[in-house]
Write a protein that holds these residues in place. Structure first.
Motif, PDB file in Angstrom:
ATOM      1  N   ARG A  46      38.716  44.924 -36.069  1.00  0.00           N
ATOM      2  CA  ARG A  46      37.449  45.011 -35.144  1.00  0.00           C
ATOM      3  C   ARG A  46      37.232  46.325 -35.005  1.00  0.00           C
ATOM      4  O   ARG A  46      37.453  47.033 -34.350  1.00  0.00           O
ATOM      5  N   VAL A 140      46.943  32.137 -26.156  1.00  0.00           N
ATOM      6  CA  VAL A 140      46.479  30.649 -26.472  1.00  0.00           C
ATOM      7  C   VAL A 140      45.133  30.214 -26.786  1.00  0.00           C
ATOM      8  O   VAL A 140      44.925  28.891 -27.369  1.00  0.00           O
ATOM      9  N   MET A 141      44.269  31.166 -27.026  1.00  0.00           N
ATOM     10  CA  MET A 141      42.978  30.890 -27.610  1.00  0.00           C
ATOM     11  C   MET A 141      43.054  31.069 -29.007  1.00  0.00           C
ATOM     12  O   MET A 141      41.845  31.356 -29.655  1.00  0.00           O
ATOM     13  N   ALA A 142      44.178  31.108 -29.710  1.00  0.00           N
ATOM     14  CA  ALA A 142      44.684  31.772 -31.015  1.00  0.00           C
ATOM     15  C   ALA A 142      43.910  32.938 -31.250  1.00  0.00           C
ATOM     16  O   ALA A 142      43.395  33.133 -32.365  1.00  0.00           O
ATOM     17  N   ILE A 143      43.773  33.889 -30.583  1.00  0.00           N
ATOM     18  CA  ILE A 143      43.405  35.230 -30.613  1.00  0.00           C
ATOM     19  C   ILE A 143      44.825  36.177 -30.636  1.00  0.00           C
ATOM     20  O   ILE A 143      45.223  36.115 -29.492  1.00  0.00           O
ATOM     21  N   TYR A 148      43.664  42.114 -31.246  1.00  0.00           N
ATOM     22  CA  TYR A 148      42.544  42.056 -30.411  1.00  0.00           C
ATOM     23  C   TYR A 148      42.525  43.572 -29.610  1.00  0.00           C
ATOM     24  O   TYR A 148      41.874  44.091 -29.520  1.00  0.00           O
TER      25      TYR A 148
ATOM     26  N   LYS B  84      43.614  25.885 -31.545  1.00  0.00           N
ATOM     27  CA  LYS B  84      42.224  25.843 -31.373  1.00  0.00           C
ATOM     28  C   LYS B  84      41.618  24.538 -30.902  1.00  0.00           C
ATOM     29  O   LYS B  84      40.644  24.020 -30.644  1.00  0.00           O
ATOM     30  N   LEU B 107      33.836  34.403 -26.318  1.00  0.00           N
ATOM     31  CA  LEU B 107      34.935  34.859 -27.095  1.00  0.00           C
ATOM     32  C   LEU B 107      35.810  33.698 -28.174  1.00  0.00           C
ATOM     33  O   LEU B 107      35.699  34.051 -29.482  1.00  0.00           O
ATOM     34  N   PRO B 108      35.923  32.676 -27.531  1.00  0.00           N
ATOM     35  CA  PRO B 108      36.701  31.821 -28.534  1.00  0.00           C
ATOM     36  C   PRO B 108      35.562  31.186 -29.529  1.00  0.00           C
ATOM     37  O   PRO B 108      35.865  31.074 -30.519  1.00  0.00           O
ATOM     38  N   GLU B 111      35.362  33.682 -32.128  1.00  0.00           N
ATOM     39  CA  GLU B 111      36.541  34.110 -32.946  1.00  0.00           C
ATOM     40  C   GLU B 111      36.680  32.983 -34.044  1.00  0.00           C
ATOM     41  O   GLU B 111      37.123  33.167 -35.093  1.00  0.00           O
ATOM     42  N   HIS B 112      36.342  31.646 -33.794  1.00  0.00           N
ATOM     43  CA  HIS B 112      36.847  30.607 -34.569  1.00  0.00           C
ATOM     44  C   HIS B 112      35.521  29.847 -35.036  1.00  0.00           C
ATOM     45  O   HIS B 112      35.993  28.803 -35.731  1.00  0.00           O
TER      46      HIS B 112
END
Lengths: 266, 268
Positions: A46, A140-143, A148, B84, B107-108, B111-112
């Motif tokens: 990033r 939990v948002m898979a980040i 990050y 996800k 954001l999600p 990202e995805h």
């Protein structure tokens, strides 16, 4: 306290210390993995976040680092001139001060200023994010919170601390020049000559090597302490304090270690 | 209640922290497209159960099957893939404070997915319309009220159109009207979009309104399970005390294990 209780407590302290040591090593490994390995597995770095952090930790530290190194430059010249006067070698204050700055004072001083400014900011910001579940939300948002939040800060420190150290070298020497040519009374041309003669590339490079290590320490301690915050606001405050103290002590110990190595082998 | 296929199956889940057992053999099933409410008083283990379901902590033993896959044994990539496919609404919203409402929901998506910014912008507007906050896109979370933050967080949770949404105390700390709005949103998502919802709550009023199925936990164990009517008519004094909210009953007020008198006499 009885002897047994003291023994029990000190064992517990050692265990806690070792636990922190292993988890910070794991944390460091994860950071490196997200910085070096993952970009080749389709998870780009990033850069945008890193640049924002570079502004935050680097550009905004310029005034305070300049001020501190200017003053230290003045002090170094005055203190060395005081001794060198006795030998009639007062013009050597110029080379002494510049070498001391490049090898030791500039990297250490910049790291100490940033340890106060940056590790505190990292721990307070990320620790608050942990308390308000923002870090869990990212996870939990898979980040990855490491990718990050930690990696951009780590990169920013690694790039900016050496830059600030070079700045501190220059500004410190200017500070020394200012007082050396006026109060101490060294001729301007002689002062410049002595500085250039005395200073070698090796001096600057060893200083920069150290600042690179200090940058890693500040970023890792600052971020790691945030991830182990327990409790609410009080926990964040406590972790911030511990983070500043830990990075200061670690910097000084690392400095001693590297100075010894450079002295013996270079 | 019509029979439908289970999407989440928890089997004999056990977890302890520092020797204190928090989850003591939990078994439960969540059906696809339904709202399941997990209820219980503070400290009964419902939050810990939720953290297992989202894969933040791993159990000491037991399994959690989601769509036939045991999520307690997933590796990093598997867990990422699982995450996800569900959304989560946190108790305090957990929006990123440094980002605007727009960027939080983006954001999600950024990202995805590889979607264009324009399409992402459209999707954000759609999600915000769903929670009734379309005009607030450019504000920071700190400029919103608690209820609004939760609605934005819900919009973020459903940004990737998940199959399952987990809710952690969705109505706690909100006034009755906003609670009602959140309840309505949960029901709409479940009925309109066939999203499976798992709601962890101690707000019995809201749970009875939204749930197809309720599970009551007490001291790390499932003490009752069934439709809202079945729970309402349960003969278990524990369940009755909990839904009536009465101070007298089998749920102890005091949580210390030592005898009170002994404790006092022990003081020097």
């Amino acid at each position: 306290m009885s002897e047994k209780a003291v023994q029990k407590r000190s064992t517990a302290m050692v265990i806690v210390f070792l636990q922190h040591l292993t988890s910070i090593a794991f944390f460091f490994r994860e950071t490196l993995r997200w910085m070096v390995v993952k970009p080749f597995q389709g998870k780009p770095l990033r850069f945008k976040a890193a640049i924002i952090q570079m502004d935050e930790v680097g550009v905004k530290s310029i005034p305070i680092v300049s001020l501190a190194s200017f003053v230290i430059g003045i002090i170094l010249v005055l203190q060395t001139a005081y001794q060198l006067q006795k030998f009639g070698a007062v013009d050597y204050a110029a080379s002494l001060a510049s070498v001391a700055l490049a090898r030791e004072m500039a990297p250490l001083l910049t790291a100490i200023v940033l340890a106060g400014r940056v590790s505190a900011a990292f721990t307070a910001e990320l620790g608050t994010m942990l308390v308000t579940e923002e870090i869990t939300a990212l996870e939990v948002m898979a980040i990855s919170p490491i990718a990050y939040l930690v990696v951009p800060r780590f990169i920013a420190m690694l790039l900016m601390l050496p830059c600030l150290t070079v700045l501190a070298d220059v500004v410190g020497i200017i500070g020394g020049y200012a007082v050396g040519t006026t109060a101490v009374g060294i001729r301007s041309s002689l002062y410049i000559e002595r500085t250039i003669d005395g200073l070698m590339m090796k001096d600057i490079l060893t200083g920069l090597t150290k600042s690179f290590v200090f940058a890693g320490i500040i970023a890792m301690v600052g971020c790691y302490m945030a991830f182990v915050v327990k409790g609410g606001a009080e926990g964040v405050g406590k972790a911030t304090m511990i983070s500043v103290v830990t990075s200061l002590i670690s910097i000084i110990i690392a400095d001693c270690f590297f100075t010894t190595i450079f002295y013996l082998f270079l | 209640m019509t029979e439908s296929e289970p999407i989440i199956q928890v089997r004999n889940l056990i977890k302890s922290f520092d020797g204190r057992i928090v989850l003591d053999g939990i078994n439960l099933t969540v059906e696809k497209g339904k709202v399941t409410a997990i209820m219980g008083g503070s400290g009964c283990g419902k939050s810990t159960l939720l953290r297992h379901l989202i894969g933040v902590i791993r159990p000491d033993s037991g399994e959690i099957f989601v769509r036939g896959k045991d999520i307690t044994k997933l590796d990093e990539t598997g867990m990422e893939d699982y995450r996800k496919h569900f959304g989560m609404l946190f108790q305090m919203g957990a929006l990123l404070n440094s980002l605007s409402v727009h960027d939080n929901i983006a954001l999600p998506l950024r990202e995805h997915t590889k979607l264009d910014e324009k399409i992402i912008g459209m999707m954000i507007k759609m999600k915000l319309e769903l929670v009734g906050l379309r005009d607030f896109e450019h504000l920071k979370p700190s400029q919103l009220s608690g209820g609004m933050q939760k609605r934005v967080a819900l919009a973020r949770a459903i940004a990737l159109d998940p199959e399952i949404v987990f809710y952690d105390e969705p109505t706690s700390g909100l006034d009755p009207v906003v609670s009602g709005v959140i309840d309505e949103l949960i029901m709409n998502l479940s009925r309109g979009m066939n999203i499976t919802s798992v709601v962890v709550t101690h707000d019995t009023r809201s749970a009875f309104k939204i749930a197809h199925k309720m599970v009551v936990l007490f001291r790390g164990k499932v003490v009752a399970e069934g439709t809202p009517e079945e729970i309402q008519n349960s003969s278990d004094p524990l369940v009755q005390q909990f839904i009536a909210g009465s101070p007298d009953g089998p749920i102890p007020l005091r949580q210390s294990s030592r005898d009170y008198l002994e404790d006092l006499l022990d003081m020097e």
